[in-house]
Design an enzyme around this catalytic site. Structure first.
Site, PDB file in Angstrom:
ATOM      1  N   CYS A  18     -29.395  77.174  93.574  1.00 33.26           N
ATOM      2  CA  CYS A  18     -30.157  78.135  92.765  1.00 33.26           C
ATOM      3  C   CYS A  18     -29.760  79.607  92.946  1.00 33.26           C
ATOM      4  O   CYS A  18     -29.609  80.323  91.957  1.00 33.26           O
ATOM      5  CB  CYS A  18     -31.668  77.967  92.989  1.00 33.26           C
ATOM      6  SG  CYS A  18     -32.179  76.719  94.122  1.00 33.26           S
TER       7      CYS A  18
ATOM      8  N   ARG B 237     -26.599  69.610 103.789  1.00 30.48           N
ATOM      9  CA  ARG B 237     -27.887  69.671 104.487  1.00 30.48           C
ATOM     10  C   ARG B 237     -27.798  68.936 105.815  1.00 30.48           C
ATOM     11  O   ARG B 237     -27.204  67.868 105.905  1.00 30.48           O
ATOM     12  CB  ARG B 237     -29.002  69.081 103.610  1.00 30.48           C
ATOM     13  CG  ARG B 237     -29.189  69.891 102.328  1.00 30.48           C
ATOM     14  CD  ARG B 237     -30.309  69.387 101.463  1.00 30.48           C
ATOM     15  NE  ARG B 237     -30.341  70.103 100.202  1.00 30.48           N
ATOM     16  CZ  ARG B 237     -31.136  69.793  99.183  1.00 30.48           C
ATOM     17  NH1 ARG B 237     -31.975  68.771  99.294  1.00 30.48           N
ATOM     18  NH2 ARG B 237     -31.104  70.492  98.069  1.00 30.48           N
TER      19      ARG B 237
ATOM     20  N   GLN C 254     -25.385  67.705  93.583  1.00 27.91           N
ATOM     21  CA  GLN C 254     -26.571  67.692  92.717  1.00 27.91           C
ATOM     22  C   GLN C 254     -26.160  67.917  91.268  1.00 27.91           C
ATOM     23  O   GLN C 254     -25.277  68.733  90.985  1.00 27.91           O
ATOM     24  CB  GLN C 254     -27.540  68.799  93.125  1.00 27.91           C
ATOM     25  CG  GLN C 254     -28.283  68.547  94.413  1.00 27.91           C
ATOM     26  CD  GLN C 254     -29.293  69.656  94.683  1.00 27.91           C
ATOM     27  OE1 GLN C 254     -28.982  70.832  94.592  1.00 27.91           O
ATOM     28  NE2 GLN C 254     -30.506  69.262  95.024  1.00 27.91           N
TER      29      GLN C 254
ATOM     30  N   ASP D 179     -27.338  69.758  88.962  1.00 32.33           N
ATOM     31  CA  ASP D 179     -28.300  70.850  88.964  1.00 32.33           C
ATOM     32  C   ASP D 179     -28.266  71.634  87.657  1.00 32.33           C
ATOM     33  O   ASP D 179     -27.199  71.795  87.050  1.00 32.33           O
ATOM     34  CB  ASP D 179     -27.953  71.800  90.110  1.00 32.33           C
ATOM     35  CG  ASP D 179     -29.173  72.220  90.909  1.00 32.33           C
ATOM     36  OD1 ASP D 179     -30.287  72.013  90.407  1.00 32.33           O
ATOM     37  OD2 ASP D 179     -29.004  72.746  92.010  1.00 32.33           O
TER      38      ASP D 179
ATOM     39  N   HIS E  44     -30.473  75.230  85.819  1.00 35.17           N
ATOM     40  CA  HIS E  44     -31.544  76.223  85.880  1.00 35.17           C
ATOM     41  C   HIS E  44     -31.692  76.857  84.510  1.00 35.17           C
ATOM     42  O   HIS E  44     -30.704  77.275  83.892  1.00 35.17           O
ATOM     43  CB  HIS E  44     -31.246  77.273  86.945  1.00 35.17           C
ATOM     44  CG  HIS E  44     -31.230  76.693  88.326  1.00 35.17           C
ATOM     45  ND1 HIS E  44     -30.073  76.240  88.923  1.00 35.17           N
ATOM     46  CD2 HIS E  44     -32.235  76.447  89.207  1.00 35.17           C
ATOM     47  CE1 HIS E  44     -30.358  75.756  90.125  1.00 35.17           C
ATOM     48  NE2 HIS E  44     -31.662  75.865  90.315  1.00 35.17           N
TER      49      HIS E  44
ATOM     50  N   LYS F 117     -44.648  71.031  89.259  1.00 32.96           N
ATOM     51  CA  LYS F 117     -43.438  70.247  89.026  1.00 32.96           C
ATOM     52  C   LYS F 117     -43.776  68.884  88.445  1.00 32.96           C
ATOM     53  O   LYS F 117     -44.901  68.396  88.550  1.00 32.96           O
ATOM     54  CB  LYS F 117     -42.643  70.083  90.317  1.00 32.96           C
ATOM     55  CG  LYS F 117     -43.377  69.297  91.407  1.00 32.96           C
ATOM     56  CD  LYS F 117     -42.476  69.061  92.616  1.00 32.96           C
ATOM     57  CE  LYS F 117     -43.208  68.232  93.673  1.00 32.96           C
ATOM     58  NZ  LYS F 117     -42.316  67.823  94.776  1.00 32.96           N
TER      59      LYS F 117
ATOM     60  N   HIS G 165     -36.121  74.827  87.516  1.00 32.37           N
ATOM     61  CA  HIS G 165     -35.113  74.017  88.198  1.00 32.37           C
ATOM     62  C   HIS G 165     -35.218  72.592  87.650  1.00 32.37           C
ATOM     63  O   HIS G 165     -36.321  72.095  87.448  1.00 32.37           O
ATOM     64  CB  HIS G 165     -35.374  73.925  89.702  1.00 32.37           C
ATOM     65  CG  HIS G 165     -35.546  75.229  90.406  1.00 32.37           C
ATOM     66  ND1 HIS G 165     -34.588  75.754  91.247  1.00 32.37           N
ATOM     67  CD2 HIS G 165     -36.575  76.113  90.417  1.00 32.37           C
ATOM     68  CE1 HIS G 165     -35.026  76.891  91.751  1.00 32.37           C
ATOM     69  NE2 HIS G 165     -36.223  77.129  91.263  1.00 32.37           N
TER      70      HIS G 165
END
Length: 655
Positions: free
Chosen positions: A352, A381, A399, A401, A403, A483, A529
């Site tokens: 992000c 991670r 990911q 991902d 945004h 979410k 997200h």
């Protein structure tokens, strides 16, 4: 939602049971060898032996893929509070049984979990399977006594005195972490008690002894800290009825057969190389190809939906992660910092902040919004080695991902668009049954009540626009916004958390994101997200287990395999291979073995289409084709085979 019962029709069994009774001619027809080829070869003794060999070896060594087991709906802790109470009570009953049998055992924590319960014990001697049977027998005795479970409220001082009187050192540490009063204790009859907030059933007799099983023992560090005491964790499962337990055990056995770690190795999809480090995935050629096909599809559909693709670094200055809040709220999941020229850098745990940097690169107008950035971004991670699990729990993963930066009034439409995209993508892989949960504002949160209300209502409206039912997790949202979480159901009825959509009021404020509104004032955009697969690694693991390694034609790493009967047919097979590859059909040649073994190998490796090539096929410029799920297709021209494969790929169908 439409049922997913038929979405894995490619898992139908490849029946070979009639081989034993078949004549050599029938057998070879069944296995895809042309009748003319058999007739040419039957007169000679060598060829009669060959045909018999096909029958015998196929009969004994080719294992047909099993169809999905009949699915009995199993309740969950979320859908059945009584089951949750039973599982929590089972943990206490098990702890009581352990301390009855092993008086020196010290207890720690014992929660309910997704399929049952566990309890951690400090024991002098390691437990065995024989010990589990003994513990289960004692549990049955406690259940049979129908003892009451009684809740008691005590002061902190009283709780401390009681714990010290029985010398339970771990309970003292737990007590110190409880910040609220009074302290609650649950008793089983007058013989045993534990610090606990509940809930539980009223009496042990409400537990069904025949629906409870102790499954395994594992090591677990106290508080997950490798520097502290190693404990023994006993896992158990508990259900309301014996039928539910049997259904769960059937599902568990089927899951074992589908284990992506074993299939990933057997089918040469991926490996974890311990010499390089745990939790780091090595994609082998077949796995890399599957991943490429998935990612290529993902990119195409996102570009079609108005997303802009990004590539961003894997590392950034630590200051960026401090500003984003990750160093404050997520540090335990991040790797140690790297010092470069007197500055500290950090491997990224999320994408992000990088997308935010691109948004901030210039002034944005309200006319540009929504802006939708998407990236297949690899993140890192920190995970304890004991938590690593194949593709499901790794230290480096990618990911899918994205945004979305939008106006407050655009939230509903953008969320609906994300849900549409999620449905479109997941349905391509056969997933059509979903469980949807909406998580609302927690106690500690950033952002005004008004914007939380508007965002939450926008999420609800978007789900309703889809006509989907959903559950509400009150107070379960992230501190930065509400979410939506979506779980998919696989071929054997298991549910997997994949897609998530999160509204964020925090990062736009932390990074001072703005856009220019019609009056030329600077306003703060809303940030959304979202991920659909969650991670490529985990999603491929789910696919392996849902398909049992038997991938649909469009993402099968090898779509067709040519099987020449002898080396004489190799030149023709190479010509056919070139034509198939010109049409982007993933094909290969297998030779150098008896035909029966070539066929068996193709089955074991779950190749969708086999084409047998003998002298007659070379003469006629054809292929004798058998597909894994459609059976024998007969003798076809190469163009016909290409057309059928292309049609099946385009329609996500089967041959």
């Amino acid at each position: 939602m439409a049922s997913a019962a038929n979405h894995l029709v490619w898992c139908a069994a490849f029946q070979l049971g009639a081989v034993r009774r078949a004549s050599c001619l029938t057998t070879c027809r069944f296995l895809g060898v042309s009748e003319t080829l058999v007739r040419q070869r039957v007169p000679g003794a060598r060829h009669r032996a060959f045909a018999s060999s096909v029958a015998a070896e196929s009969e004994t060594e080719i294992s047909p893929p099993s169809p999905s087991p009949h699915k009995i709906p199993l309740p969950t802790n979320e859908s059945c509070e009584e089951l949750l109470r039973m599982r929590h009570t089972c943990a206490h009953v098990m702890a009581m049984a352990v301390q009855t049998l092993y008086p020196d055992a010290k207890v720690t924590i014992g929660p309910w979990i997704e399929k049952g319960f566990y309890y951690d014990f400090d024991l002098k001697e390691p437990l065995s399977d024989k010990d589990l049977k003994k513990i289960k027998k004692e549990m049955d005795r406690i259940i049979g006594r129908n003892l009451p479970l009684r809740r008691e409220e005590v002061s902190r001082e009283e709780a401390k005195d009681r714990i010290m009187s029985i010398n339970e050192k771990y309970k003292l540490e737990i007590l110190e972490d409880i910040k609220t009063e009074p302290i609650t204790i649950y008793h089983i009859g007058n013989d045993w008690w534990d610090l606990c907030a509940g809930p539980h059933v009223e009496r042990t007799g409400q537990l069904n002894r025949k629906a409870i099983e102790l499954e395994s023992v594992a090591g677990a560090y106290w508080r997950g800290d490798v520097k502290r005491q190693m404990l023994q964790r006993i896992y158990g499962t508990a259900w309301q009825t014996e039928e539910q337990l049997k259904a769960y055990q059937t599902q568990k056995e089927e899951a074992k057969r589908r284990d992506h770690r074993r299939l990933g190795q057997d089918l040469e999809i991926f490996s974890i190389q311990e010499d390089a480090g745990g939790g780091l995935v090595f994609w082998h050629p077949k796995g890399a190809l599957i991943r490429h096909l998935i990612e290529d599809y993902w990119k195409k559909v996102h570009l079609r939906r108005g997303y802009e693709l990004l590539y961003t670094p894997h590392i950034a200055k630590a200051e960026l992660w401090k500003r984003s809040g990750h160093l404050d709220f997520y540090k335990e999941n991040m790797f140690e910092q790297i010092k470069i020229e007197e500055e500290f850098y950090q491997l990224r745990p999320m994408n992000c902040p990088f997308h935010i940097q691109i948004y901030k690169d210039r002034v944005r107008s309200y006319r540009e919004l929504p802006i939708k950035f998407a990236e297949l971004g690899t993140v890192y991670r920190y995970e304890l080695s004991g938590a690593l699990h194949g593709l499901f729990r790794v230290r480096g993963f990618t990911q899918d991902d994205a945004h979305i930066f939008c106006l407050p009034e655009q939230i509903r439409g953008e969320i609906k668009s994300v849900l549409d995209l999620t449905e479109e993508i997941l349905s391509q892989f056969g997933f059509q049954n979903y469980e949807i949960n909406l998580s609302t504002k927690p106690e500690k949160a950033v952002g005004s009540d008004d914007i939380w209300h508007k965002a939450t209502e926008a999420l609800k409206d978007a789900i309703s626009d889809k006509g989907w039912t959903y559950g509400i997790d009150e107070g379960g949202g992230a501190f930065y916004g509400p979410k939506i979480d979506l779980k998919i159901e696989d071929a054997i009825g298991r549910k997997w958390q994949c897609s998530t959509i999160q509204v964020d009021f925090n990062l736009p404020e932390r990074f001072d994101l703005t856009y220019v509104d019609p009056s030329q004032a600077r306003k703060q955009p809303i940030m959304i997200h979202r991920a659909i697969f969650g991670s490529i690694e985990r999603f491929v693991g789910i696919l392996i287990e849902s398909y049992a390694g038997d991938f649909p034609l469009w993402i099968a790493p090898v779509q067709a395999r040519l099987l020449p009967v002898t080396d004489t047919e190799l030149p023709y097979c190479k010509q056919v291979l070139a034509r198939l590859r010109e049409k982007d059909i993933r094909a290969e040649i297998a030779c150098g073995e008896r035909l029966s073994k070539l066929i068996r190998n193709a089955e074991v490796q779950k190749i969708p289409l086999m084409a047998v090539v003998g002298p007659k096929e070379v003469e006629a410029q054809t292929l004798t084709v058998r597909t894994r799920h459609g059976g024998e297709l007969g003798t076809l021209s190469v163009d016909e085979v290409i057309d059928r494969i292309e049609t099946a790929v385009a329609t996500r169908g089967i041959l």
